[in-house]
Design an enzyme around this catalytic site. Structure first.
Site, PDB file in Angstrom:
ATOM      1  N   THR A  96      44.612  35.170  27.885  1.00  0.00           N
ATOM      2  CA  THR A  96      43.681  35.034  29.003  1.00  0.00           C
ATOM      3  C   THR A  96      42.997  36.378  29.224  1.00  0.00           C
ATOM      4  O   THR A  96      43.624  37.337  29.692  1.00  0.00           O
ATOM      5  CB  THR A  96      44.405  34.578  30.273  1.00  0.00           C
ATOM      6  OG1 THR A  96      44.996  33.297  30.034  1.00  0.00           O
ATOM      7  CG2 THR A  96      43.426  34.464  31.436  1.00  0.00           C
ATOM      8  N   LYS A 171      38.686  29.392  31.353  1.00  0.00           N
ATOM      9  CA  LYS A 171      40.009  29.794  31.837  1.00  0.00           C
ATOM     10  C   LYS A 171      39.892  30.600  33.130  1.00  0.00           C
ATOM     11  O   LYS A 171      40.743  30.489  34.024  1.00  0.00           O
ATOM     12  CB  LYS A 171      40.746  30.603  30.761  1.00  0.00           C
ATOM     13  CG  LYS A 171      42.173  30.994  31.144  1.00  0.00           C
ATOM     14  CD  LYS A 171      43.063  29.779  31.380  1.00  0.00           C
ATOM     15  CE  LYS A 171      44.455  30.160  31.875  1.00  0.00           C
ATOM     16  NZ  LYS A 171      45.279  30.789  30.836  1.00  0.00           N
ATOM     17  N   LYS A 239      46.567  39.636  37.485  1.00  0.00           N
ATOM     18  CA  LYS A 239      45.667  40.131  36.439  1.00  0.00           C
ATOM     19  C   LYS A 239      44.459  39.223  36.266  1.00  0.00           C
ATOM     20  O   LYS A 239      43.310  39.682  36.168  1.00  0.00           O
ATOM     21  CB  LYS A 239      46.442  40.259  35.134  1.00  0.00           C
ATOM     22  CG  LYS A 239      45.640  40.719  33.922  1.00  0.00           C
ATOM     23  CD  LYS A 239      45.130  39.566  33.051  1.00  0.00           C
ATOM     24  CE  LYS A 239      46.242  38.785  32.413  1.00  0.00           C
ATOM     25  NZ  LYS A 239      45.732  37.728  31.487  1.00  0.00           N
TER      26      LYS A 239
END
Length: 289
Positions: A96, A171, A239
């Site tokens: 990701t 995503k 994150k």
């Protein structure tokens, strides 16, 4: 087809195992070898470095924690793999990362005559184990179709999103919703408890209403049992929300609610909850540590 897999954490180890279960021979590498031992015991070949692995594969999957880790493993480290891949090899990055980073990696791969797909996944520990992941894929259609059978070994659906970076973009959208949903639910749960309701009563009632997402039923036992063992560690949601904020800055988008959620995850990180499941953001909202 010789397949390499780099990154054998919660997600990568299960993805690689499902490839192995479907009869694919793997060459694997991880920063710590012990996480590769179950795969090695079942026939996978260990490579001492990403560079050594790359010399022997036609298709390479990476599943790493963040852009810096991908760049170090692929491009910048003394034993990085990108220069070692054979021409016309296919690198599939399931990490990701932000879309601009994926496009940068695609350009670096293209300069070395290596094909590239960004293919982050929807799903956490359970879906990874059960081969029920969703793949959001950016890159050339022909490349997607070539490796669709490999995606099918690990997931239940493949969504081609467009050119390079668009898998990572999807995503970002997915996890933006996921993080905010968990903050909203944690806040509602903490509020309900403060005014005298039990978690069980709230879950039983909300589950019968249209306001509760299926994800929250899936996470019910974590809240009720105070079990925050990681399926998707909180540090990675933190994150991802930071990557979304960075991407929003790049394109001039406003994310007022998401940035509030991001700061709550920052408080959870400061409270030492980073290695727990991302549902543990509720502890910050309820002042339970």
């Amino acid at each position: 087809m010789k397949i390499g897999f780099i990154g054998l954490g919660i997600m990568g180890s299960r993805m690689a195992t499902n490839l192995q279960k479907k009869g694919h021979e793997l060459i694997v590498h991880n920063r710590t070898k012990d996480k590769a031992e179950p795969l090695i015991e079942n026939g996978a070949i260990w490579a001492d470095s990403p560079q050594e692995l790359a010399k022997h594969v036609n298709v390479l999957f990476t599943m790493l924690s963040k852009p810096d880790a991908v760049a170090e493993t692929a491009l910048l480290g003394k034993r990085s793999f990108l220069d070692a891949l054979l021409p016309n090899s296919l690198w599939i990055d399931c990490s990701t990362v932000n879309p601009s980073f994926s496009r940068l990696m695609a350009a670096e791969a293209r300069a070395r005559k290596v094909r590239f797909l960004d293919a982050p996944v929807g799903g956490s520990k359970g879906p990874a184990e059960q081969a029920q992941l969703l793949f959001f894929v950016g890159g050339d259609k022909a490349d997607v179709e070539q490796v669709r059978p490999l995606f099918d070994c690990m997931g239940k659906a493949v969504f081609p999103m467009g050119g390079h970076g668009m898998g990572s973009a999807m995503k970002m959208v997915n996890n933006l919703l996921l993080g905010q949903a968990m903050v909203a639910f944690g806040e509602a749960l903490a509020f309900g408890e403060a005014i005298g309701m039990t978690k069980q009563a709230m879950f039983d009632t909300l589950a019968a209403s249209p306001v509760m997402a299926p994800l929250l039923n899936f996470k019910r036992q974590k809240f009720e049992n105070n079990d925050y063992s990681p399926e998707f560690p909180l540090q990675w949601m933190h994150k991802d929300l930071n990557l979304a904020a960075e991407t929003a800055y790049e394109v001039g988008a406003a994310l007022p609610a998401a940035n509030n959620a991001k700061e709550l995850f920052t408080l959870a990180m400061r409270a030492g909850l980073g290695e727990q499941d991302f549902t543990a953001v509720y502890k910050v909202l309820s002042e339970k540590k």
